[in-house]
Design a protein around this motif. Structure first.
Motif, PDB file in Angstrom:
ATOM      1  N   MET A 164     190.236 105.928   2.374  1.00 14.55           N
ATOM      2  CA  MET A 164     188.938 105.265   2.522  1.00 14.55           C
ATOM      3  C   MET A 164     188.646 104.570   1.337  1.00 14.55           C
ATOM      4  SD  MET A 164     187.956 105.531   5.307  1.00 14.55           S
ATOM      5  CE  MET A 164     189.179 105.951   6.445  1.00 14.55           C
ATOM      6  N   PHE A 165     188.903 104.879   0.323  1.00 15.16           N
ATOM      7  CA  PHE A 165     188.984 104.082  -0.970  1.00 15.16           C
ATOM      8  C   PHE A 165     189.895 103.156  -1.103  1.00 15.16           C
ATOM      9  CE2 PHE A 165     186.889 107.886  -2.951  1.00 15.16           C
ATOM     10  CZ  PHE A 165     185.688 107.474  -3.684  1.00 15.16           C
ATOM     11  N   VAL A 166     191.012 103.105  -0.523  1.00 10.88           N
ATOM     12  CA  VAL A 166     191.946 102.012  -0.589  1.00 10.88           C
ATOM     13  C   VAL A 166     191.493 101.147   0.604  1.00 10.88           C
ATOM     14  CG1 VAL A 166     194.525 101.522   0.012  1.00 10.88           C
ATOM     15  CG2 VAL A 166     193.721 103.800  -1.079  1.00 10.88           C
ATOM     16  N   THR A 167     191.091 101.577   1.715  1.00  8.54           N
ATOM     17  CA  THR A 167     190.699 100.542   2.776  1.00  8.54           C
ATOM     18  C   THR A 167     189.422  99.811   2.474  1.00  8.54           C
ATOM     19  OG1 THR A 167     191.691 102.435   4.107  1.00  8.54           O
ATOM     20  CG2 THR A 167     190.646 100.462   5.429  1.00  8.54           C
ATOM     21  N   ALA A 168     188.438 100.336   1.898  1.00  5.70           N
ATOM     22  CA  ALA A 168     187.065  99.731   1.832  1.00  5.70           C
ATOM     23  C   ALA A 168     187.403  98.257   1.127  1.00  5.70           C
ATOM     24  CB  ALA A 168     186.096 100.609   1.339  1.00  5.70           C
ATOM     25  N   PRO A 169     188.062  98.127   0.064  1.00  8.47           N
ATOM     26  CA  PRO A 169     187.767  96.753  -0.776  1.00  8.47           C
ATOM     27  C   PRO A 169     188.563  96.006   0.239  1.00  8.47           C
ATOM     28  CG  PRO A 169     188.507  98.448  -2.057  1.00  8.47           C
ATOM     29  CD  PRO A 169     188.559  99.212  -0.776  1.00  8.47           C
ATOM     30  N   VAL A 170     189.598  96.071   1.106  1.00  7.64           N
ATOM     31  CA  VAL A 170     190.478  95.350   1.911  1.00  7.64           C
ATOM     32  C   VAL A 170     189.394  94.861   2.919  1.00  7.64           C
ATOM     33  CG1 VAL A 170     192.060  95.141   3.562  1.00  7.64           C
ATOM     34  CG2 VAL A 170     192.601  96.409   1.388  1.00  7.64           C
ATOM     35  N   VAL A 171     188.563  95.754   3.577  1.00  8.21           N
ATOM     36  CA  VAL A 171     187.599  95.059   4.656  1.00  8.21           C
ATOM     37  C   VAL A 171     186.718  94.344   3.912  1.00  8.21           C
ATOM     38  CG1 VAL A 171     185.825  96.043   6.118  1.00  8.21           C
ATOM     39  CG2 VAL A 171     187.937  97.402   6.012  1.00  8.21           C
ATOM     40  N   VAL A 172     186.189  94.407   2.764  1.00  8.37           N
ATOM     41  CA  VAL A 172     185.183  93.586   2.073  1.00  8.37           C
ATOM     42  C   VAL A 172     186.017  92.048   2.113  1.00  8.37           C
ATOM     43  CG1 VAL A 172     183.926  93.202   0.191  1.00  8.37           C
ATOM     44  CG2 VAL A 172     183.946  95.411   1.081  1.00  8.37           C
ATOM     45  N   VAL A 173     187.113  92.103   1.526  1.00  2.00           N
ATOM     46  CA  VAL A 173     187.724  90.948   1.181  1.00  2.00           C
ATOM     47  C   VAL A 173     188.050  90.255   2.459  1.00  2.00           C
ATOM     48  CG1 VAL A 173     190.043  90.030   0.577  1.00  2.00           C
ATOM     49  CG2 VAL A 173     188.958  91.631  -0.908  1.00  2.00           C
ATOM     50  N   PHE A 174     188.426  90.963   3.368  1.00  2.00           N
ATOM     51  CA  PHE A 174     188.450  90.213   4.796  1.00  2.00           C
ATOM     52  C   PHE A 174     187.257  89.622   5.087  1.00  2.00           C
ATOM     53  CE2 PHE A 174     189.048  89.642   9.180  1.00  2.00           C
ATOM     54  CZ  PHE A 174     190.417  89.005   9.353  1.00  2.00           C
ATOM     55  N   ILE A 175     186.237  90.425   5.349  1.00  2.13           N
ATOM     56  CA  ILE A 175     184.877  89.853   5.765  1.00  2.13           C
ATOM     57  C   ILE A 175     184.486  88.624   4.917  1.00  2.13           C
ATOM     58  CG2 ILE A 175     182.407  90.368   5.740  1.00  2.13           C
ATOM     59  CD1 ILE A 175     183.387  93.291   6.620  1.00  2.13           C
ATOM     60  N   ILE A 176     184.724  88.547   3.592  1.00  2.00           N
ATOM     61  CA  ILE A 176     184.352  87.632   2.830  1.00  2.00           C
ATOM     62  C   ILE A 176     185.055  86.225   3.302  1.00  2.00           C
ATOM     63  CG2 ILE A 176     184.280  86.540   0.537  1.00  2.00           C
ATOM     64  CD1 ILE A 176     183.939  89.334  -0.516  1.00  2.00           C
ATOM     65  N   PHE A 177     186.312  86.414   3.406  1.00  2.00           N
ATOM     66  CA  PHE A 177     187.263  85.250   3.588  1.00  2.00           C
ATOM     67  C   PHE A 177     187.532  84.911   4.971  1.00  2.00           C
ATOM     68  CE2 PHE A 177     188.240  86.346  -0.884  1.00  2.00           C
ATOM     69  CZ  PHE A 177     188.014  84.933  -1.344  1.00  2.00           C
ATOM     70  N   GLN A 178     187.096  85.788   6.119  1.00  9.26           N
ATOM     71  CA  GLN A 178     187.663  85.596   7.214  1.00  9.26           C
ATOM     72  C   GLN A 178     187.409  84.357   7.839  1.00  9.26           C
ATOM     73  OE1 GLN A 178     186.078  87.747  10.602  1.00  9.26           O
ATOM     74  NE2 GLN A 178     184.042  87.700  10.047  1.00  9.26           N
ATOM     75  N   ARG A 179     186.207  83.854   7.547  1.00  8.42           N
ATOM     76  CA  ARG A 179     185.849  82.448   8.152  1.00  8.42           C
ATOM     77  C   ARG A 179     186.859  81.498   7.812  1.00  8.42           C
ATOM     78  NH1 ARG A 179     182.035  78.494   6.366  1.00  8.42           N
ATOM     79  NH2 ARG A 179     181.959  79.603   4.517  1.00  8.42           N
TER      80      ARG A 179
END
Ligand SMILES: Nc1ncnc2c1ncn2[C@@H]1O[C@H](COP(=O)(O)OP(=O)(O)OP(=O)(O)O)[C@@H](O)[C@H]1O
Ligand SMILES: [Mg+2]
Lengths: 270, 357
Positions: free
Chosen positions: A243-258
């Motif tokens: 979960m520690f590995v995954t959380a930042p990835v999800v955050v990055v994707f949410i920021i840049f997904q647009r």
């Protein structure tokens, strides 16, 4: 029409279940006790619910330190790639200098070489440089990528030349033109590369595992693998670590997904 | 002193595309470079802007030799065919960026942008992005970007060719008005001779990298120096016929005309065979009689206020103007009268004008 839609949603639903399923199982396992993890049949709701896995990771292991290592390395690699690839791609697309065709094909050529082939030479090179077990070994060789350069070059080839000429008449030099006019147009490409590069570096396992030996230098994936036991694995701990590995990835994707979705769905400027 | 001067300017890529071009513009003059596609108009303009190097010769703006100067130091502003607006900036930022780069006083920038926006009626769009504007509005923004620089010379490369006919006509008038107001030298490239005729103080007709003729629109219309200029200026095109002189009788395949005694001296040095040119507007329908051509009407091109007849006879095609109510039906046999006083004569070999009038 509506039947087509129904079928589409069914397929998408299956796909979502296949991708989300393991993630949800991991998430739930990370809140389970070691007995509950291996209980049969498996349950989705952790019972009893415990935060002990997380507190164990944070208190008994240098997990925050590993996370910091990973963030620094991935951060440097991402920022460097986004800008350096852009500059190289622009130079290859627009500047006239001797040997630019040859240089371009050499760069493309490096993409054809399987990564496994270069493991040993690169390792020897890094060890001769005395960089083994250092951040330098995990960042400097990864600051640019051939594919990234290629992607930018193709994008810049499609930017009308008259924009640069207008910038020239507006009194801008090559650097101003690049940073004020050209690079802002490449935002979708930048976002796509930021995501790819961050993910690649963040999830990277082979090189850090090979190059790092001091536990305090570990990146998250290497640290995580270090407590997969030889005879048995504490899945509840591993999943909390995941979960520690995954959380930042999800955050990055949410920021840049647009931008990212823009980048995938449109290729040119308009 | 000329405001802009091309001195024997040559440009060679793989081949020579501009050949020893000599051209000058007075201060405040509106010069239109016109010619068919690929004749070297854009290349000439781009050399003046500094976007293209000069192979040979020199270019002068005012009393400065600008041949080797950077575009930004030449005191020129250019409007591109595709507008070249910065897509990620607002209209206001597009217009003001050049001034900001030059580090002008912010108050001065605001004032210049405001006045340009007013002149071009762009006030409502200042905070929009180019993608949200129509073609005509984008064109105005491109002009605004040029105006705020207060350049010595304005350069336009086919600025209206991406617009529809109505908007083109409207913007032509606006550009003329703007020029009258700014009183600056303008170089304007187009392949559209109507645009050239309506905008220019001086037209320079180019073909295959060479300047064919330079002069005021009506001079080019009335006294084209060679067959190329004659065919390029004026629509529909001038008609050309093979002709010969037999004493004082002008003979073509479709008609013969006696030359009036008063004009006879003009023909003294004529070769036996030559090319005769006559504009559609100098040909009219007439009753059968001496000097008229019997032809068969092939097609009628209606333009509203006037009509053009496309006629054929013995392998000769002629376009003639007529009143819409006089238009024959296709296939009808008619007679045409040619106005000898308005004839143009060209050497069949060199295509140069024969009588210097
Ligand atoms: N960068 C270049 N390299 C090689 N040839 C060129 C280059 N730019 C223009 N040319 C050639 O020079 C000739 C003149 O081009 P130019 O763009 O000046 O024509 P033009 O009169 O503006 O035509 P158009 O009305 O189509 O715009 C053309 O044959 C073109 O192919
Ligand atoms: Mg052109």
């Amino acid at each position: 029409m509506t039947r087509g839609r129904g079928l589409l949603y069914l397929l998408l639903g299956i796909y979502a279940a296949l991708t989300l399923g393991p993630f949800l199982w991991s998430l739930s396992a990370s809140f389970k006790t070691v007995e509950a993890v291996s209980a049969w049949p498996p349950t989705l709701i952790p019972r009893p619910f415990t935060l002990e896995n997380y507190t164990y990771l944070l208190e008994k292991l240098p997990f925050l330190r590993w996370m910091f290592n990973s963030l620094v390395i991935a951060g440097i690699v991402t920022v460097a790639n986004v800008f350096l690839n852009a500059m190289a791609g622009y130079a290859l697309a627009r500047l006239r200098f001797p040997g630019r065709k040859v240089l371009f094909w050499i760069i493309i050529g490096t993409m054809m070489i399987p990564g496994q082939v270069v493991i040993i030479p690169v390792f020897i090179l890094l060890s001769k440089l005395g960089w083994i077990d250092s951040y330098a070994a995990l960042t400097i060789p990864f600051l640019t990528s051939a594919f990234g350069v290629f992607m930018y070059r193709q994008f810049f080839l499609g930017v009308p030349k008259s924009l640069e000429e207008a910038a020239m008449l507006d009194g801008m030099g090559p650097f101003q033109t690049f940073f004020r006019i050209i690079l802002p147009l490449a935002k979708p490409v930048m976002a796509a590369q930021a995501i790819f590069m961050f993910l690649g570096s963040w999830n990277g396992f082979m090189w850090p595992a090979m190059l790092l030996s001091t536990p305090a230098m570990y990146t998250l994936p290497v640290g995580l693998s270090s407590f997969q036991g030889q005879y048995y694995t504490l899945w509840n701990l591993v999943m909390a670590g995941t979960m520690f590995v995954t959380a930042p990835v999800v955050v990055v994707f949410i920021i840049f997904q647009r931008y990212f979705i823009q980048g995938v769905s449109t290729t040119g400027i308009k | 002193m000329a405001a802009v001067q091309f001195k024997a300017v040559t440009k060679t890529f793989d081949t020579t595309v501009v050949d020893k071009m000599d051209l000058q513009a007075r201060e405040g003059e509106f010069v239109v470079l016109v010619g068919p596609s690929g004749c070297g108009k854009s290349t000439s303009l781009r050399m003046l802007a500094g976007l293209e190097t000069v192979t040979d010769g020199s270019i002068h703006i005012g009393d400065r030799d600008v041949t080797a100067l950077h575009p930004k130091d030449r005191g020129v502003a250019m409007v591109f065919q595709d507008y070249a607006l910065y897509p990620h900036l607002t209209v206001e930022e597009n217009i003001s960026l050049g001034l900001k780069v030059r580090k002008l006083d912010p108050a001065e920038i605001t004032e210049r942008v405001a006045s340009a926006a007013k002149v071009l009626e762009l006030e409502k769009f200042l905070s929009k992005k180019p993608g949200q504007l129509s073609g005509g509005q984008r064109q105005r923004v491109a002009m605004g970007r040029a105006i705020v620089k207060r350049p010595e010379v304005y350069l336009f490369d086919e600025p209206l060719s991406n617009l529809d006919a109505k908007l083109r006509a409207q913007l032509r008038i606006e550009i003329t008005r703007l020029h009258r107001r700014m009183k600056k030298t303008v170089f304007y490239v187009t392949h559209d001779q109507v645009e050239a005729m309506t905008l220019a103080d001086t037209i320079a007709v180019m073909n295959e990298g060479k300047i064919q003729q330079v002069g005021p629109p009506m001079e080019l219309y009335r006294h084209p120096k060679n067959r190329f200029v004659a065919s390029f200026i004026g629509t529909p095109q001038m008609n050309f016929l093979d002709a010969e002189l037999d004493g004082l009788t002008l003979k073509t395949k479709i008609f013969s005309l006696r030359i009036p005694d008063g004009l006879a001296t003009e023909f003294t040095d004529f070769p036996k065979h030559f090319t005769l040119g006559c504009r559609p507007h100098d040909i009219s329908r007439a009753a059968a009689g001496a000097g008229t051509a019997a032809m068969s009407a092939d097609m009628v091109e209606q333009r509203g206020a006037e009509s053009f007849l496309h006629c054929v006879q013995d392998g000769v095609s002629i376009v003639a103007r007529c009143e819409p109510e006089d238009a024959p039906s296709p296939g009808e046999n008619i007679h045409l009268r040619f106005n000898l006083a308005r004839f143009h004569y060209f050497d069949s070999e060199t295509n140069e004008r024969l009588v210097a009038r």
